[in-house]
Motif scaffolding. Sequence first.
Motif, PDB file in Angstrom:
ATOM      1  N   VAL A 134      -3.888  -4.123  -5.613  1.00 47.19           N
ATOM      2  CA  VAL A 134      -3.461  -5.005  -6.700  1.00 47.19           C
ATOM      3  C   VAL A 134      -4.551  -6.044  -6.943  1.00 47.19           C
ATOM      4  O   VAL A 134      -4.982  -6.735  -6.008  1.00 47.19           O
ATOM      5  N   PHE A 135      -4.976  -6.142  -8.194  1.00 50.01           N
ATOM      6  CA  PHE A 135      -6.042  -7.065  -8.561  1.00 50.01           C
ATOM      7  C   PHE A 135      -5.541  -8.084  -9.577  1.00 50.01           C
ATOM      8  O   PHE A 135      -4.670  -7.787 -10.406  1.00 50.01           O
ATOM      9  N   GLU A 136      -6.107  -9.276  -9.505  1.00 45.06           N
ATOM     10  CA  GLU A 136      -5.966 -10.269 -10.559  1.00 45.06           C
ATOM     11  C   GLU A 136      -7.382 -10.579 -11.020  1.00 45.06           C
ATOM     12  O   GLU A 136      -8.133 -11.257 -10.335  1.00 45.06           O
ATOM     13  N   GLY A 137      -7.751 -10.036 -12.160  1.00 40.44           N
ATOM     14  CA  GLY A 137      -9.138 -10.100 -12.590  1.00 40.44           C
ATOM     15  C   GLY A 137      -9.975  -9.240 -11.661  1.00 40.44           C
ATOM     16  O   GLY A 137      -9.640  -8.086 -11.392  1.00 40.44           O
ATOM     17  N   ASP A 138     -11.050  -9.809 -11.128  1.00 43.46           N
ATOM     18  CA  ASP A 138     -11.904  -9.047 -10.218  1.00 43.46           C
ATOM     19  C   ASP A 138     -11.586  -9.340  -8.753  1.00 43.46           C
ATOM     20  O   ASP A 138     -12.324  -8.936  -7.862  1.00 43.46           O
ATOM     21  N   ARG A 139     -10.484 -10.021  -8.503  1.00 44.13           N
ATOM     22  CA  ARG A 139     -10.127 -10.422  -7.147  1.00 44.13           C
ATOM     23  C   ARG A 139      -8.980  -9.565  -6.628  1.00 44.13           C
ATOM     24  O   ARG A 139      -7.908  -9.519  -7.230  1.00 44.13           O
ATOM     25  N   CYS A 140      -9.206  -8.867  -5.506  1.00 44.47           N
ATOM     26  CA  CYS A 140      -8.161  -8.037  -4.910  1.00 44.47           C
ATOM     27  C   CYS A 140      -7.184  -8.925  -4.143  1.00 44.47           C
ATOM     28  O   CYS A 140      -7.568  -9.654  -3.223  1.00 44.47           O
ATOM     29  N   LEU A 141      -5.905  -8.864  -4.520  1.00 51.65           N
ATOM     30  CA  LEU A 141      -4.878  -9.665  -3.858  1.00 51.65           C
ATOM     31  C   LEU A 141      -4.346  -8.982  -2.609  1.00 51.65           C
ATOM     32  O   LEU A 141      -3.698  -9.629  -1.780  1.00 51.65           O
ATOM     33  N   GLY A 142      -4.590  -7.692  -2.489  1.00 52.15           N
ATOM     34  CA  GLY A 142      -4.115  -6.964  -1.322  1.00 52.15           C
ATOM     35  C   GLY A 142      -3.644  -5.575  -1.688  1.00 52.15           C
ATOM     36  O   GLY A 142      -3.714  -5.147  -2.842  1.00 52.15           O
ATOM     37  N   ILE A 143      -3.158  -4.874  -0.676  1.00 49.52           N
ATOM     38  CA  ILE A 143      -2.683  -3.504  -0.840  1.00 49.52           C
ATOM     39  C   ILE A 143      -1.189  -3.465  -0.547  1.00 49.52           C
ATOM     40  O   ILE A 143      -0.728  -3.995   0.460  1.00 49.52           O
ATOM     41  N   VAL A 144      -0.436  -2.841  -1.443  1.00 52.58           N
ATOM     42  CA  VAL A 144       0.993  -2.639  -1.220  1.00 52.58           C
ATOM     43  C   VAL A 144       1.231  -1.150  -0.955  1.00 52.58           C
ATOM     44  O   VAL A 144       0.472  -0.303  -1.416  1.00 52.58           O
ATOM     45  N   GLU A 145       2.271  -0.855  -0.200  1.00 50.55           N
ATOM     46  CA  GLU A 145       2.664   0.531   0.044  1.00 50.55           C
ATOM     47  C   GLU A 145       3.925   0.809  -0.769  1.00 50.55           C
ATOM     48  O   GLU A 145       4.896   0.042  -0.721  1.00 50.55           O
ATOM     49  N   CYS A 146       3.911   1.900  -1.513  1.00 53.65           N
ATOM     50  CA  CYS A 146       5.020   2.248  -2.401  1.00 53.65           C
ATOM     51  C   CYS A 146       5.834   3.357  -1.742  1.00 53.65           C
ATOM     52  O   CYS A 146       5.299   4.442  -1.465  1.00 53.65           O
ATOM     53  N   ILE A 147       7.112   3.113  -1.489  1.00 50.36           N
ATOM     54  CA  ILE A 147       7.930   4.024  -0.703  1.00 50.36           C
ATOM     55  C   ILE A 147       9.164   4.443  -1.497  1.00 50.36           C
ATOM     56  O   ILE A 147       9.922   3.588  -1.955  1.00 50.36           O
ATOM     57  N   PRO A 148       9.376   5.758  -1.677  1.00 51.43           N
ATOM     58  CA  PRO A 148      10.587   6.212  -2.379  1.00 51.43           C
ATOM     59  C   PRO A 148      11.842   5.827  -1.597  1.00 51.43           C
ATOM     60  O   PRO A 148      11.866   5.896  -0.359  1.00 51.43           O
ATOM     61  N   LEU A 149      12.872   5.436  -2.323  1.00 45.38           N
ATOM     62  CA  LEU A 149      14.157   5.097  -1.713  1.00 45.38           C
ATOM     63  C   LEU A 149      15.251   5.823  -2.481  1.00 45.38           C
ATOM     64  O   LEU A 149      15.455   5.569  -3.672  1.00 45.38           O
ATOM     65  N   ALA A 150      15.944   6.731  -1.818  1.00 43.71           N
ATOM     66  CA  ALA A 150      17.010   7.491  -2.465  1.00 43.71           C
ATOM     67  C   ALA A 150      18.177   6.580  -2.832  1.00 43.71           C
ATOM     68  O   ALA A 150      18.412   5.556  -2.190  1.00 43.71           O
ATOM     69  N   ALA A 151      18.916   6.980  -3.870  1.00 43.15           N
ATOM     70  CA  ALA A 151      20.023   6.156  -4.341  1.00 43.15           C
ATOM     71  C   ALA A 151      21.055   5.907  -3.252  1.00 43.15           C
ATOM     72  O   ALA A 151      21.665   4.836  -3.182  1.00 43.15           O
ATOM     73  N   GLU A 152      21.249   6.903  -2.382  1.00 49.58           N
ATOM     74  CA  GLU A 152      22.270   6.773  -1.347  1.00 49.58           C
ATOM     75  C   GLU A 152      21.736   6.177  -0.049  1.00 49.58           C
ATOM     76  O   GLU A 152      22.499   5.923   0.890  1.00 49.58           O
ATOM     77  N   ALA A 153      20.433   5.927   0.014  1.00 47.93           N
ATOM     78  CA  ALA A 153      19.833   5.421   1.246  1.00 47.93           C
ATOM     79  C   ALA A 153      20.294   3.994   1.520  1.00 47.93           C
ATOM     80  O   ALA A 153      20.293   3.146   0.632  1.00 47.93           O
ATOM     81  N   GLU A 154      20.656   3.723   2.759  1.00 50.57           N
ATOM     82  CA  GLU A 154      21.104   2.390   3.146  1.00 50.57           C
ATOM     83  C   GLU A 154      19.976   1.520   3.667  1.00 50.57           C
ATOM     84  O   GLU A 154      20.146   0.311   3.819  1.00 50.57           O
ATOM     85  N   ALA A 155      18.810   2.134   3.919  1.00 52.97           N
ATOM     86  CA  ALA A 155      17.696   1.378   4.488  1.00 52.97           C
ATOM     87  C   ALA A 155      16.375   1.975   4.039  1.00 52.97           C
ATOM     88  O   ALA A 155      16.289   3.163   3.701  1.00 52.97           O
ATOM     89  N   LEU A 156      15.359   1.135   4.011  1.00 46.22           N
ATOM     90  CA  LEU A 156      13.999   1.564   3.710  1.00 46.22           C
ATOM     91  C   LEU A 156      13.307   1.905   5.021  1.00 46.22           C
ATOM     92  O   LEU A 156      13.272   1.083   5.940  1.00 46.22           O
ATOM     93  N   GLU A 157      12.762   3.113   5.104  1.00 48.39           N
ATOM     94  CA  GLU A 157      12.055   3.550   6.301  1.00 48.39           C
ATOM     95  C   GLU A 157      10.547   3.436   6.050  1.00 48.39           C
ATOM     96  O   GLU A 157      10.023   4.056   5.135  1.00 48.39           O
TER      97      GLU A 157
END
Length: 269
Positions: free
Chosen positions: A83-106
């Motif tokens: 994720v960038f704001e202009g030319d500055r990297c703010l960091g890295i996020v991890e994108c994780i699928p979450l099923a509709a019925e899932a009670e928790a993020l693994e």
Amino acid sequence: MTTEQFEQKFGQLIPIPIRIHEKLNDLCRPLSAEQAAELRPRAITVWVVARYLNRFGYDCDWEASSVWNPVLQVLTDFAELEVFEGDRCLGIVECIPLAAEAEALEIPEQVALGDRIAYIAVQVNPQNTWGTIVGFTPAVETEFPELTVEREELLSTEALLDLLELANPLLDEALLSDLQAYWTRHGQWSEAQRQGAIAQLERAFLLEEIENIRVETAAQELENLMYQSVGQDASRELAFREDDSEEGDRMELRDILKRLFQSLREDLG
């Protein structure tokens, strides 16, 4: 739950255009059916997060993610997004699928021990026509990270934007200079320790509204990290003993954190 109720509860829906599915089909063509079935949800979540953050002025090159890279996609289970704001990297996020019925993020263990600033839960409807960010949890670098986060404990998308706003000033080395000087008297300061400290500061700032609790929460976690940095058992009572001189030393850390959080509040307006 209706679409309208879902949108109201979890934030704005992100339509997934046909061109993204066509690109994903091309990407999956050389893969086995099993590999493609595993890859598709992760690739879509990366695109959904990138599209959402683009709306708020953040730059995210989703095609640079390993999950969209033909060479890297079968070598890792990552779904990272810079994720960038202009030319500055703010960091890295991890994108994780979450099923509709899932009670928790693994959270995958190999991801939790990396350099992420947040783990973002994304739900996509069965037709893959829209996705939404259900919530997120800040990444906190510890020796034994928590890998399961209950759905109701996930923070909102508004807090995700707060996290990114917070990440920008924390990249300023001058802001952490006093903390670094204190840290080097009690532990080993390195890039990994700096990132761990930032993660703890972000979490305390986001989760605690009362200033005294915010400072004390951050101080205790940072003291534990200092212990870990020199290989000592964090389960022991902290080395900052309760005699007068050491108590004054502990108060110095809390004074540093008070000034740091005040600076962050001023930076964030």
